[in-house]
Scaffold this motif. Structure first.
Motif, short mmCIF file in Angstrom:
data_model
loop_
_atom_site.label_atom_id
_atom_site.label_comp_id
_atom_site.label_asym_id
_atom_site.label_seq_id
_atom_site.Cartn_x
_atom_site.Cartn_y
_atom_site.Cartn_z
N ARG A 263 34.22 42.06 52.48
CA ARG A 263 33.18 43.10 51.79
C ARG A 263 34.31 43.45 50.94
NH1 ARG A 263 29.20 46.35 54.84
NH2 ARG A 263 28.38 44.18 55.57
N ALA A 264 33.88 43.44 49.07
CA ALA A 264 34.65 44.30 48.55
C ALA A 264 32.97 44.92 47.58
CB ALA A 264 35.37 43.58 47.57
N VAL A 265 33.34 46.20 46.92
CA VAL A 265 33.08 46.39 45.85
C VAL A 265 33.46 46.41 44.37
CG1 VAL A 265 31.65 48.97 44.85
CG2 VAL A 265 31.74 47.75 47.69
N VAL A 266 32.50 45.89 43.51
CA VAL A 266 33.05 45.79 41.91
C VAL A 266 32.44 46.71 41.15
CG1 VAL A 266 33.23 43.84 40.13
CG2 VAL A 266 34.00 43.16 42.45
N VAL A 267 32.97 47.47 40.37
CA VAL A 267 32.33 48.66 39.45
C VAL A 267 32.81 48.72 38.47
CG1 VAL A 267 32.00 50.93 39.41
CG2 VAL A 267 32.70 50.11 41.18
N SER B 204 30.26 38.11 30.72
CA SER B 204 29.68 37.93 32.29
C SER B 204 30.71 37.01 32.99
CB SER B 204 28.64 36.86 32.10
OG SER B 204 28.91 35.86 31.52
N GLY B 205 31.90 36.48 32.35
CA GLY B 205 32.78 36.05 32.38
C GLY B 205 33.86 37.35 33.37
N GLU B 206 34.34 38.65 31.98
CA GLU B 206 35.47 39.30 32.93
C GLU B 206 34.77 40.07 34.25
OE1 GLU B 206 37.82 43.25 30.95
OE2 GLU B 206 35.84 42.39 29.72
N LEU B 207 33.24 40.15 33.99
CA LEU B 207 32.51 40.11 35.69
C LEU B 207 32.62 39.09 36.50
CD1 LEU B 207 29.49 42.37 34.25
CD2 LEU B 207 31.39 43.14 34.80
N VAL B 208 32.50 37.50 36.40
CA VAL B 208 33.33 37.10 37.55
C VAL B 208 34.56 36.75 38.02
CG1 VAL B 208 33.20 34.34 38.39
CG2 VAL B 208 31.20 35.41 36.50
N ASP B 209 35.57 37.19 36.94
CA ASP B 209 36.99 37.25 37.20
C ASP B 209 36.88 38.27 38.00
OD1 ASP B 209 39.43 36.67 36.52
OD2 ASP B 209 39.49 37.97 35.06
N ALA B 210 36.46 39.46 37.64
CA ALA B 210 36.99 40.56 38.98
C ALA B 210 36.25 40.10 40.01
CB ALA B 210 36.34 41.78 38.34
N ILE B 211 35.30 39.71 40.74
CA ILE B 211 34.44 39.54 41.55
C ILE B 211 35.84 38.45 42.44
CG2 ILE B 211 32.51 38.35 42.75
CD1 ILE B 211 30.41 39.10 40.41
N ARG B 212 36.33 37.22 41.73
CA ARG B 212 37.07 36.61 42.67
C ARG B 212 37.90 37.19 42.86
NH1 ARG B 212 35.79 32.92 37.48
NH2 ARG B 212 34.35 31.33 37.69
N ARG B 213 38.74 37.85 41.65
CA ARG B 213 39.81 38.74 42.03
C ARG B 213 39.89 39.82 43.13
NH1 ARG B 213 41.04 42.90 38.57
NH2 ARG B 213 39.73 42.67 36.96
N ALA B 214 38.11 40.02 43.64
CA ALA B 214 38.51 40.93 44.81
C ALA B 214 38.42 40.75 46.03
CB ALA B 214 36.94 41.75 45.17
N HIS B 215 38.48 39.02 45.95
CA HIS B 215 38.72 38.12 47.18
C HIS B 215 37.91 38.22 48.14
CE1 HIS B 215 41.06 34.51 48.13
NE2 HIS B 215 41.66 35.59 48.86
N ALA B 216 36.64 38.62 48.24
CA ALA B 216 35.97 39.24 49.23
C ALA B 216 34.73 38.25 49.24
CB ALA B 216 35.33 40.05 48.91
N ARG B 217 34.59 37.73 50.86
CA ARG B 217 33.24 36.76 50.87
C ARG B 217 31.95 36.89 50.99
NH1 ARG B 217 36.44 36.63 56.35
NH2 ARG B 217 37.27 34.48 56.20
N GLU B 218 31.51 38.81 51.08
CA GLU B 218 30.15 39.66 50.03
C GLU B 218 31.21 40.91 49.80
OE1 GLU B 218 28.87 39.32 54.52
OE2 GLU B 218 29.66 40.99 54.01
N VAL B 219 30.34 41.05 48.34
CA VAL B 219 30.47 41.46 47.20
C VAL B 219 29.72 42.76 47.00
CG1 VAL B 219 31.39 41.41 44.52
CG2 VAL B 219 32.85 40.23 45.89
#
Length: 547
Positions: free
Chosen positions: A330-334, A363-378
């Protein structure tokens, strides 16, 4: 509807951006899969998508400013917005080069957009992109752009804009098919250049925007991509320098405010530090991209040249070794409004996205951050009510990629801080999301801002320079100075009760203000604690949370 007129007007530019974004969205994964030069990081399609998304958003903003009856922007306004949006949103080497291609086109099309101007625009685009690359290499997107420009000059005099752009598209297709024979790493992998394939998609969208019909022959790669194992160690996404497989460890990208002479000196210094150097832009604003071993030195060079910001440093040595870590559970994107809060959230383990005034993340920047978090749950915390649709689109795209995403609709940074404070990755995902949502919802938020002009507000008429105290998004207090306005805002918020006050100070706000406000709370409200954080450069003068 795509137009069929002989001129590329603002509506056609808007349509082009939309169609190009759709095309890159469809082909993003396929382009990522053939990204083998010179760093095999598999992100060229994503970088091109994010670059065009920023360009499209800038054009939409220009149209939004003209929504008065039948009024539309001029072609010059539209193409300049497209180029500026691409410049500030450019990602990776291919995205940076695409931004310069669009800038070169805009320089010509701003003066007129008939068939002859389109041909000249493509020529200017190819030339300016090649000049921006420190060490151009054939068999890349630069080669494809040059072929498109040459082909656009071939239609007979009097041919319309549709004929010109179709010729450019066909020329680009032919050049792209030849890239494996021009660049050895592409030939060994059995793929065409990824950046060039992205440019073909963008030109195909231009054909449809101008002619009203998509190209008759959709592009299909002449050879199938090689398996990942076959291209291990072969590098991707760059068109500058056929460096060794064990090349520089870092990709450094930043926007830079600087003069022309300072940028020329910067080019020389960065060229000595690393490779894959591309510097694009002009008129005081530049996008700098370089691969180096010493990322700090690359940033310091930017500081000496001017004011670098939006600094992105990517370490891709692990990609070369195919040593990607297992995804975290799990990760958190803020989303944060200042670098100070970014550091605070990063220390708490969150992946951050910096939002600057007037430049909300796409939205693409947020998706990029979600990918960078490298977690199954965000867990995604947008921290801005205006980002709710953008964040929802990002969450939906990430879910389509197999990531479980929960969007907590935080409307302010202090709500995000409250949610992050109760985050516990060891409990179940649903329980964690419920607890974080409850903490955010229990936090009232306020912000102090400076009025830019005279206007009506919920609290009366304000004058330019007045200090505005906004509570839950509405102006509640109008004052003459920050301390007194802040005290009045705190009193209004604490009248409804509270146990904890959070103060986030902007960069230029003295520590003494926090001391005075903390004393005010302590003397007037028993059992209410106060915590103070520094927001940093981009933060408002003062953010307040009460929970």
């Amino acid at each position: 509807m795509p137009q069929t007129a002989d001129d590329l007007d603002a509506v056609a530019v808007r349509t082009w951006c939309s169609l190009a974004l759709d095309a890159l969205g469809r082909e993003r994964e396929a382009i990522d899969a053939i990204n083998v030069y010179p760093v095999a990081d598999g992100d060229t399609g994503t970088n091109l998508y994010l670059t065009v998304e920023s360009a499209a958003a800038a054009v939409e903003a220009v149209f939004a400013a003209h929504e008065t009856g039948t009024s539309v922007p001029s072609t010059a306004d539209a193409v300049r917005a497209m180029a500026h949006g691409a410049l500030i949103g450019a990602r990776g080497n291919s995205g940076t080069i695409l931004a310069q291609l669009l800038r070169g086109m805009a320089e010509v099309l701003a003066e007129g957009a008939g068939a002859g101007r389109l041909s000249l625009a493509l020529t200017r685009a190819a030339a300016s992109a090649r000049e921006a690359v420190a060490h151009p290499v054939e068999g890349t997107v630069l080669t494809v752009a040059a072929a498109a420009a040459a082909a656009a000059e071939r239609p007979a005099d009097g041919a319309g804009a549709p004929a010109v752009v179709r010729a450019a598209y066909e020329g680009a297709r032919t050049a792209l098919d030849a890239t494996p024979g021009q660049l050895a790493v592409l030939g060994r992998a059995g793929v065409v250049d990824a950046g060039g394939r992205g440019l073909v998609a963008v030109l195909g969208a231009l054909v449809e925007a101008v002619s009203g019909r998509a190209p008759e022959r959709a592009y299909e790669a002449p050879t199938a991509p090689a398996p990942a194992a076959a291209v291990a160690g072969v590098a991707g996404d760059c068109s500058a320098g056929d460096g060794p497989q064990d090349g520089p460890a870092f990709e450094v990208i930043y926007l830079l405010e600087a003069g022309d002479q300072a940028v020329e000196r910067l080019r020389t210094r960065l060229d000595g530090l690393g490779d894959s150097l591309v510097v694009v832009g002009g008129d005081g604003l530049w996008n700098v991209h370089v691969h180096v071993d010493d990322a700090g030195a690359a940033v310091e060079a930017g500081v000496e040249a001017g004011r670098p910001y939006r600094i992105r440093i990517t370490h891709f040595a692990a990609d070369r070794l195919h040593a990607r870590p297992e995804p975290a559970q799990r990760a958190v994107v803020v989303v944060v409004p200042g670098d100070g809060l970014g550091g605070l959230c990063a220390e708490a383990g969150a992946t951050t996205v910096l939002a600057r005034p007037g430049e909300p993340p796409a939205s693409g920047e947020l998706v990029d951050a979600i990918r960078r978090a490298h977690a199954r749950e965000v867990v995604l915390l947008p921290n801005d009510g205006d980002l709710r649709h953008t964040a929802a689109a990002a969450a939906e795209q990430a879910r389509a990629e197999g990531i479980r995403v929960a969007l907590i609709p935080t409307r302010a940074a202090v709500q995000g801080i409250a949610a992050l404070a109760v985050h516990e990755p060891d409990r179940s995902f649903d329980e964690d999301v419920v607890a974080m949502t409850a903490a955010a919802g229990a936090t009232r938020y306020a912000e102090l801002a400076v009025a830019e002009r005279q206007s009506w507000t919920m609290a009366g008429i304000c004058q330019a320079g007045d200090i505005l105290g906004l509570i839950d998004g509405d102006v509640a207090v109008i004052g003459e100075d920050v301390p007194e306005t802040a005290r009045k805002v705190l009193d209004r918020m604490l009248a409804a009760g509270g146990e904890l006050v959070t103060l986030v100070l902007g960069e230029d706000v003295p520590d003494a203000l926090a001391d005075r406000l903390e004393e005010h709370v302590r003397e007037g409200y028993l059992a209410v604690d106060t915590v103070v954080y520094r927001g940093g450069h981009q933060c408002a003068p003062l953010l307040i949370g009460v929970e």
